[in-house]
Design a protein around this motif. Structure first.
Motif, mmCIF file in Angstrom:
data_model
loop_
_atom_site.group_PDB
_atom_site.id
_atom_site.type_symbol
_atom_site.label_atom_id
_atom_site.label_comp_id
_atom_site.label_asym_id
_atom_site.label_seq_id
_atom_site.Cartn_x
_atom_site.Cartn_y
_atom_site.Cartn_z
ATOM 1 N N VAL A 61 -67.499 -13.316 -47.775
ATOM 2 C CA VAL A 61 -68.919 -13.207 -47.444
ATOM 3 C C VAL A 61 -69.094 -13.439 -45.945
ATOM 4 N N VAL A 62 -69.816 -12.540 -45.309
ATOM 5 C CA VAL A 62 -70.191 -12.696 -43.904
ATOM 6 C C VAL A 62 -71.692 -12.952 -43.887
ATOM 7 N N ALA A 63 -72.092 -14.079 -43.308
ATOM 8 C CA ALA A 63 -73.512 -14.448 -43.245
ATOM 9 C C ALA A 63 -73.991 -14.353 -41.806
ATOM 10 N N ILE A 64 -75.043 -13.572 -41.589
ATOM 11 C CA ILE A 64 -75.577 -13.364 -40.237
ATOM 12 C C ILE A 64 -77.059 -13.731 -40.251
ATOM 13 N N THR A 65 -77.369 -14.842 -39.606
ATOM 14 C CA THR A 65 -78.751 -15.319 -39.597
ATOM 15 C C THR A 65 -79.468 -15.045 -38.281
ATOM 16 N N HIS A 66 -78.715 -14.959 -37.206
ATOM 17 C CA HIS A 66 -79.326 -14.778 -35.886
ATOM 18 C C HIS A 66 -78.323 -14.080 -34.968
ATOM 19 N N LEU A 67 -78.738 -13.759 -33.764
ATOM 20 C CA LEU A 67 -77.930 -12.959 -32.846
ATOM 21 C C LEU A 67 -76.598 -13.619 -32.516
ATOM 22 N N THR A 68 -76.581 -14.930 -32.330
ATOM 23 C CA THR A 68 -75.329 -15.617 -32.016
ATOM 24 C C THR A 68 -74.322 -15.443 -33.148
ATOM 25 N N ALA A 69 -74.791 -15.556 -34.387
ATOM 26 C CA ALA A 69 -73.895 -15.358 -35.534
ATOM 27 C C ALA A 69 -73.364 -13.926 -35.557
ATOM 28 N N LEU A 70 -74.217 -12.971 -35.233
ATOM 29 C CA LEU A 70 -73.794 -11.567 -35.192
ATOM 30 C C LEU A 70 -72.730 -11.356 -34.118
ATOM 31 N N LYS A 71 -72.931 -11.962 -32.961
ATOM 32 C CA LYS A 71 -71.967 -11.812 -31.866
ATOM 33 C C LYS A 71 -70.618 -12.438 -32.204
ATOM 34 N N ASN A 72 -70.612 -13.448 -33.077
ATOM 35 C CA ASN A 72 -69.372 -14.131 -33.439
ATOM 36 C C ASN A 72 -68.601 -13.441 -34.561
ATOM 37 N N VAL A 73 -69.213 -12.467 -35.217
ATOM 38 C CA VAL A 73 -68.539 -11.748 -36.300
ATOM 39 C C VAL A 73 -67.620 -10.702 -35.701
ATOM 40 N N LYS A 94 -86.609 -10.806 -30.549
ATOM 41 C CA LYS A 94 -86.675 -10.090 -29.270
ATOM 42 C C LYS A 94 -85.278 -9.938 -28.666
ATOM 43 N N LYS A 95 -84.457 -10.975 -28.771
ATOM 44 C CA LYS A 95 -83.106 -10.901 -28.206
ATOM 45 C C LYS A 95 -82.275 -9.818 -28.892
ATOM 46 N N TYR A 96 -82.443 -9.676 -30.210
ATOM 47 C CA TYR A 96 -81.723 -8.639 -30.940
ATOM 48 C C TYR A 96 -82.196 -7.256 -30.485
ATOM 49 N N GLN A 97 -83.502 -7.086 -30.345
ATOM 50 C CA GLN A 97 -84.036 -5.803 -29.895
ATOM 51 C C GLN A 97 -83.527 -5.465 -28.493
ATOM 52 N N GLU A 98 -83.466 -6.468 -27.628
ATOM 53 C CA GLU A 98 -82.947 -6.238 -26.276
ATOM 54 C C GLU A 98 -81.471 -5.866 -26.312
ATOM 55 N N ALA A 99 -80.699 -6.537 -27.168
ATOM 56 C CA ALA A 99 -79.279 -6.221 -27.291
ATOM 57 C C ALA A 99 -79.081 -4.798 -27.819
ATOM 58 N N LEU A 100 -79.921 -4.384 -28.777
ATOM 59 C CA LEU A 100 -79.852 -3.017 -29.294
ATOM 60 C C LEU A 100 -80.158 -2.005 -28.196
ATOM 61 N N ASP A 101 -81.216 -2.264 -27.438
ATOM 62 C CA ASP A 101 -81.579 -1.360 -26.352
ATOM 63 C C ASP A 101 -80.459 -1.260 -25.327
ATOM 64 N N GLN A 102 -79.850 -2.404 -25.025
ATOM 65 C CA GLN A 102 -78.758 -2.419 -24.056
ATOM 66 C C GLN A 102 -77.562 -1.640 -24.596
ATOM 67 N N ALA A 103 -77.233 -1.840 -25.871
ATOM 68 C CA ALA A 103 -76.103 -1.128 -26.477
ATOM 69 C C ALA A 103 -76.360 0.370 -26.524
#
Length: 138
Positions: A61-73, A94-103
């Motif tokens: 199981v991979v659990a992703i609750t916030h952007l930091t957790a996503l970055k660590n996966v 907002k940080k996730y949306q910014e990361a998506l835009d940047q990607a």
């Protein structure tokens, strides 16, 4: 309640193939046989507890609750997971949306709109419509 989570976990367990074909080299995206479960924040912990309760320890199981957790996966964790739990809170941050835009190489940062602002805008429009109606409808 009624065992909805347990029923979904049973379905995931039944459709999980222990002898699944090996995942080849990705050509586009990240190939995975995981089941993606997107949850409101208030149900996230419940799902984790239900997974521990009903499924065997060999489920990954991979659990992703916030952007930091996503970055660590890692990509390997996503490829070999059986279940990926994602909190919906991540998608509206907002940080996730910014990361998506940047990607995506977008220069304009997406605007995250809260429910409160949506409600306030709708109320303002409704009040304006009611005012026009009172003054101009005969």
């Amino acid at each position: 309640g009624y065992g909805k989570t347990a029923a979904v976990l049973a379905l995931i367990a039944l459709t999980r193939s222990a002898s699944a074909a090996p995942l080849g080299k990705p050509t586009k995206g990240i190939p995975s046989q995981a089941t993606l479960v997107m949850l409101p924040p208030n149900l996230f912990d419940q799902w984790q507890k239900e997974i521990q309760k009903f499924l065997s320890d060999d489920f990954k199981v991979v659990a992703i609750t916030h952007l930091t957790a996503l970055k660590n996966v890692t990509v390997q964790q996503l490829r070999t997971a059986d279940i990926v739990l994602v909190s919906l809170r991540l998608l509206v941050s907002k940080k996730y949306q910014e990361a998506l835009d940047q990607a995506a190489c977008n220069e304009a940062v997406s605007e995250v709109v809260s429910r409160e602002s949506q409600y306030a805008d709708a109320l303002k429009k409704w009040k304006a419509k009611e005012t026009r109606k009172r003054h101009f409808d005969f």
